[in-house]
Design an enzyme around this catalytic site. Sequence first.
Site, short mmCIF file in Angstrom:
data_model
loop_
_atom_site.label_atom_id
_atom_site.label_comp_id
_atom_site.label_asym_id
_atom_site.label_seq_id
_atom_site.Cartn_x
_atom_site.Cartn_y
_atom_site.Cartn_z
N ARG A 101 0.81 -1.25 0.00
CA ARG A 101 0.11 0.02 0.18
C ARG A 101 0.70 1.19 0.02
O ARG A 101 0.39 2.48 0.06
CB ARG A 101 -0.74 0.00 1.03
CG ARG A 101 -0.26 -0.29 2.44
CD ARG A 101 -1.37 -0.14 3.59
NE ARG A 101 -0.80 -0.49 4.96
CZ ARG A 101 -1.22 -0.45 6.02
NH1 ARG A 101 -2.28 0.31 6.16
NH2 ARG A 101 -0.52 -0.74 7.15
N ASP A 128 -6.27 -4.13 1.01
CA ASP A 128 -7.00 -3.17 0.35
C ASP A 128 -6.09 -1.84 -0.30
O ASP A 128 -6.90 -1.19 -1.06
CB ASP A 128 -8.05 -2.69 0.88
CG ASP A 128 -8.03 -1.98 2.24
OD1 ASP A 128 -6.69 -1.71 2.47
OD2 ASP A 128 -9.10 -1.42 2.82
N GLY A 129 -4.74 -1.99 0.05
CA GLY A 129 -4.15 -1.00 -0.23
C GLY A 129 -4.27 0.37 0.33
O GLY A 129 -3.58 1.37 0.15
N ASP A 259 10.79 -7.68 7.67
CA ASP A 259 10.10 -6.52 6.74
C ASP A 259 9.98 -5.19 7.13
O ASP A 259 9.81 -4.24 6.30
CB ASP A 259 8.78 -7.23 5.86
CG ASP A 259 7.78 -7.58 6.78
OD1 ASP A 259 7.97 -8.25 7.77
OD2 ASP A 259 6.82 -6.78 6.87
P1 AMP Z 1 2.96 -4.47 8.27
O1 AMP Z 1 2.62 -5.28 9.37
O2 AMP Z 1 2.11 -3.02 8.08
O3 AMP Z 1 4.40 -4.00 7.99
O4 AMP Z 1 2.64 -5.05 6.78
C1 AMP Z 1 3.06 -6.21 6.46
C2 AMP Z 1 2.96 -6.40 4.98
O5 AMP Z 1 1.35 -6.29 4.63
C3 AMP Z 1 3.48 -5.61 3.66
O6 AMP Z 1 3.87 -6.05 2.70
C4 AMP Z 1 2.39 -4.39 3.57
O7 AMP Z 1 2.59 -3.41 2.50
C5 AMP Z 1 1.16 -5.35 3.71
N1 AMP Z 1 0.05 -4.48 4.07
C6 AMP Z 1 -0.58 -4.35 5.36
N2 AMP Z 1 -1.51 -3.75 5.13
C7 AMP Z 1 -2.22 -3.67 3.96
C8 AMP Z 1 -3.31 -3.11 3.15
N3 AMP Z 1 -4.21 -2.47 4.11
N4 AMP Z 1 -3.44 -3.40 1.86
C9 AMP Z 1 -2.13 -4.02 1.29
N5 AMP Z 1 -1.35 -4.24 1.74
C10 AMP Z 1 -1.40 -4.22 3.32
MG MG Z 2 5.73 -3.03 7.26
#
Ligand code: AMP
Ligand code: MG
Length: 494
Positions: A101, A128-129, A259
């Site tokens: 996103r 949902d991005g 990540d």
């Molecule tokens: P995070 O836990 O926020 O670091 O996210 C982990 C992974 O999930 C990353 O690749 C983010 O880009 C993806 N991600 C988290 N929330 C969303 C969302 N609402 N839409 C698309 N990808 C998401």
């Molecule tokens: Mg992340």
Amino acid sequence: MTATLIPSTLSDHGLRWQHSLGKLGTAFYTELKPTPLPEPYWVGSSTQVGKLLNLPSGWNTSAHWLDALTGNLSLEGGRSLASVYSGHQFGVWAGQLGDGRAILLGESDGHEIQLKGAGLTPYSRMGDGRAVLRSSIREFLCSEAMHGLRIPSSRALCVTGSDAPVRRETLETAAVVTRVAPSFIRFGHFEHFAHTDQHAELKTLADYVIDKFYPQCRKSDQWQGNTYVALLAEVTRRTAEMVARWQSVGFCHGVMNTDNMSILGLTIDYGPFQFLDAYDPAHVCNHSDHQGRYAFYKQPNVAYWNLFCLGQALLPLIGEQEQAIAALETFKELYPQAFARQMAAKLGFAKAREAHRSVIEDIEKLLAAERVDYTIFWRRLSHWAEHCDCSDASVRDLFMNRTAIDDWLVTFSAQTRSEDAGHDAYLMLRSNPKYVLRNHLGELAIRAARQKDFSKVAELLKVLERPYDEHPESEHLADFPPDWAGGIEISCSS
Ligand code: AMP
Ligand code: MG
């Protein structure tokens, strides 16, 4: 009625594009455009970061910039893309992730500019991005708060909102954070190319990072001329420094997946983070973290574990496993040294000494036993030392066990008086912030913002940019948290 002509690109924006990442090739990213959001509005903006980017004055009241930073209007010369990475999440290999996103608009004068919450990408998986207003305000404020605390971090230019609905546990609304960093490359980028056996790309990525950010690795004779071990050692050093700073201010990241670990040792990806109110080393701020993997006191060890994942990923380039391990092992000295330096400064000593160690351990035990407010304790101690008034009750009043704190204060003040200690009460005031982004403060700003009152976001930003200064008009932001603060649940949902 005359229709307003919305241009399709914004020119004259002051940005000087380079796009160095965008030259690496399609193995690393997909070029794409953000997805527009309807009727955006300003939620918060940082003039400091605007200046850093050389944006024209008035950008944060301009309708065109509002559109550009919501993803509704292209910036001329920009080259937007989403990058691919993988990673370990909660200790388990998660496979391919990527910017699901976040969309990089480009790089200007060494600053990458990313829109988080700007729509679907090929890496969105089930998501949902989008990002919701709540988490976007938290990321915006915390990025700038960390910078104010001299903790390496991605920065945040602004948050824009839209009433477009976004479904999480409940129905919320969308927002976009514009965040800025020299690079958003993560440990997970390297893991991606290692796990998919794309070793040529792995080398391209490592060389890119070294040439741009760690050129000294090419000269290093310390690691027998092995440039990639030198890179691992440098990232280890920066990560140790970053986490030491987190621990010294009571910052809990909440999702230290690989990540979410920056190759530059920056704090990135603010989600369920929290600044400790009461000092509790076992505190788990992320309600989705059922095992307590990312409890506050575990953060240094998790960083070390994550560095091993990076080391593993770099192994095809490093060649010698022993060398990789030797580079990683430096964490065991670097972290305690960095932490000791930070804590010595909190005590008012420019240099860490062995004698401080027991003083620090003892106060940590006392603070934990009585769940004393971490920030308020250190700030009051700074004033106590400043006035040299040992009868001052402000520190003692924080503890039930007066004998224990009195004994500790006697030991501490003896250290401050010792001739060669070089104690400096002013250093304490510059090392112990008065203002941190407590959960409840963020929560109150979010509640107001949902009613379209953004004044609390602006007020918080103002004090958090200068957290060591007095802000008499915002004294209430330095208070103890209210009872309901303990009930705030912050999860991965954002
Ligand atoms: P995070 O836990 O926020 O670091 O996210 C982990 C992974 O999930 C990353 O690749 C983010 O880009 C993806 N991600 C988290 N929330 C969303 C969302 N609402 N839409 C698309 N990808 C998401
Ligand atoms: Mg992340």
